[in-house]
Scaffold this active site. Structure first.
Site, PDB file in Angstrom:
ATOM      1  N   TYR A 204       0.838  -1.196   0.000  1.00  0.00           N
ATOM      2  CA  TYR A 204       0.000   0.000   0.000  1.00  0.00           C
ATOM      3  C   TYR A 204       0.876   1.250   0.000  1.00  0.00           C
ATOM      4  O   TYR A 204       2.110   1.173   0.149  1.00  0.00           O
ATOM      5  CB  TYR A 204      -0.988   0.004   1.172  1.00  0.00           C
ATOM      6  CG  TYR A 204      -0.410   0.094   2.566  1.00  0.00           C
ATOM      7  CD1 TYR A 204      -0.313   1.316   3.221  1.00  0.00           C
ATOM      8  CD2 TYR A 204       0.003  -1.042   3.255  1.00  0.00           C
ATOM      9  CE1 TYR A 204       0.192   1.408   4.508  1.00  0.00           C
ATOM     10  CE2 TYR A 204       0.504  -0.965   4.540  1.00  0.00           C
ATOM     11  CZ  TYR A 204       0.601   0.260   5.167  1.00  0.00           C
ATOM     12  OH  TYR A 204       1.104   0.342   6.447  1.00  0.00           O
ATOM     13  N   THR A 272       5.966   4.129   0.173  1.00  0.00           N
ATOM     14  CA  THR A 272       5.541   2.759  -0.101  1.00  0.00           C
ATOM     15  C   THR A 272       5.553   1.941   1.178  1.00  0.00           C
ATOM     16  O   THR A 272       6.313   2.219   2.116  1.00  0.00           O
ATOM     17  CB  THR A 272       6.459   2.071  -1.119  1.00  0.00           C
ATOM     18  OG1 THR A 272       7.768   1.883  -0.534  1.00  0.00           O
ATOM     19  CG2 THR A 272       6.596   2.893  -2.391  1.00  0.00           C
ATOM     20  N   GLU A 273       4.720   0.913   1.209  1.00  0.00           N
ATOM     21  CA  GLU A 273       4.726  -0.070   2.295  1.00  0.00           C
ATOM     22  C   GLU A 273       4.536  -1.456   1.681  1.00  0.00           C
ATOM     23  O   GLU A 273       3.466  -1.793   1.171  1.00  0.00           O
ATOM     24  CB  GLU A 273       3.609   0.214   3.303  1.00  0.00           C
ATOM     25  CG  GLU A 273       3.775   1.498   4.109  1.00  0.00           C
ATOM     26  CD  GLU A 273       4.866   1.437   5.168  1.00  0.00           C
ATOM     27  OE1 GLU A 273       5.439   0.337   5.372  1.00  0.00           O
ATOM     28  OE2 GLU A 273       5.142   2.480   5.777  1.00  0.00           O
ATOM     29  N   VAL A 274       5.600  -2.237   1.705  1.00  0.00           N
ATOM     30  CA  VAL A 274       5.583  -3.612   1.222  1.00  0.00           C
ATOM     31  C   VAL A 274       5.445  -4.536   2.429  1.00  0.00           C
ATOM     32  O   VAL A 274       5.941  -4.222   3.521  1.00  0.00           O
ATOM     33  CB  VAL A 274       6.880  -3.926   0.451  1.00  0.00           C
ATOM     34  CG1 VAL A 274       6.947  -5.384   0.031  1.00  0.00           C
ATOM     35  CG2 VAL A 274       7.007  -3.027  -0.767  1.00  0.00           C
TER      36      VAL A 274
END
Length: 305
Positions: A204, A272-274
């Protein structure tokens, strides 16, 4: 839900220097910045300008802070900024930034200036930690006079570009240790009760609530969705306790919280968030998701410039 108290400090009492030292004593170096980052930057010197913009010195351990710039830098061109490794444990941010440089770093040559800092927090990278040596979160301290040396060094590096950056993307991860280690540690450090949360499975983005760019965020999400899955909201329709701006996108007060993506005042900015702990992904896929996010962000910004 009964949660055991974090094993440093006294419940309800904020940490002092002794508690910070006790926390630090529990940490073990698990990888080497010199091997993983500095060695990876060495061959890039043939194609980019690689420079030292500061140095950390923690108990005699020295870490040169490295920035990579495109060759032929011109002040009249748009500026593009990529940062990774603000939180040392967020591995794909570091390796995604390096992979982007290797595979795509020259694609905007002559059209834009590219500046990449692949590992903002090398001490924490080696220990796979969120905080720095002083138990401070760099990503709440990107401001002038910052008490976090990592944050202060990056702010100083980017200060000449403030207000002139077209795009800034900051590469992060959300992991299971957010809930098992880092949030309990935060509660203990601040003398507060730990309140369990929920981690959503997937990629997300975080937009700035004060300066939203929903079409930009959407373009990045659409590109990343081709290589990995996008996080679904929880039963309350939220991700990380925040309502959705659009599928896979939430908003934080990025500027007010002194988060990294706000340093430059970029026209287009995102975080970003992985989620590397998902059974549906791999480390290579997480790195690729970061690369695709950077490329999509730059493509959108350059088209809008």
């Amino acid at each position: 839900m009964n949660t055991p108290f974090y094993p440093v400090g006294t419940p309800g009492v904020p940490w002092g220097e002794a508690e910070v030292a006790a926390w630090r004593a529990r940490l073990v170096r698990q990888r080497r910045y010199a091997d993983d980052v500095l060695a990876a930057l060495a061959p890039l010197r043939e194609r980019f300008d690689v420079q030292t913009y500061g140095e950390l010195d923690y108990d005699g351990e020295r870490f040169p802070l490295q920035v990579v710039r495109s060759r032929g830098w011109r002040d009249d061109l748009p500026h593009l900024v990529v940062t990774g490794g603000v939180h040392g444990y967020e591995t794909s941010g570091v390796h995604g930034a390096l992979q982007y440089l290797r595979q795509h770093g020259e694609e905007t040559a002559g059209r834009a200036n590219l500046l990449v800092v692949p590992c903002v927090s090398p001490w924490a990278y080696e220990r796979i930690q969120r905080w720095n040596h002083g138990a401070l979160d760099p990503n709440r301290n990107f401001r002038e006079g910052s008490p976090a040396a990592e944050s202060a060094a990056l702010v100083a590096l980017l200060a000449p570009l403030k207000g002139r950056v077209l795009m800034h993307i900051d590469l992060h991860e959300t992991t299971d240790t957010d809930e098992s280690e880092f949030r309990p540690a935060l509660a203990a450090r601040d003398g507060k009760p730990f309140e369990p949360g929920e981690i959503q499975d997937g990629f997300y983005l975080v937009d700035d609530a004060d300066h939203p760019q929903p079409a930009f965020q959407r373009a990045v999400i659409d590109a990343v969705a081709q290589v990995t899955h996008i996080a679904e909201p929880d039963a309350q329709g939220q991700i990380n306790e925040s309502p959705l701006q659009s599928p896979g996108v939430i908003e934080f007060p990025v500027s007010r919280w002194a988060l990294c993506a706000a340093i430059t005042g970029a026209r287009f900015a995102t975080t970003t968030e992985v989620y590397p702990d998902s059974p549906r992904t791999t480390p290579a896929e997480c790195n690729l998701a970061q690369v695709v996010a950077v490329k999509a962000a730059i493509d959108y910004a350059m088209a809008a410039a």
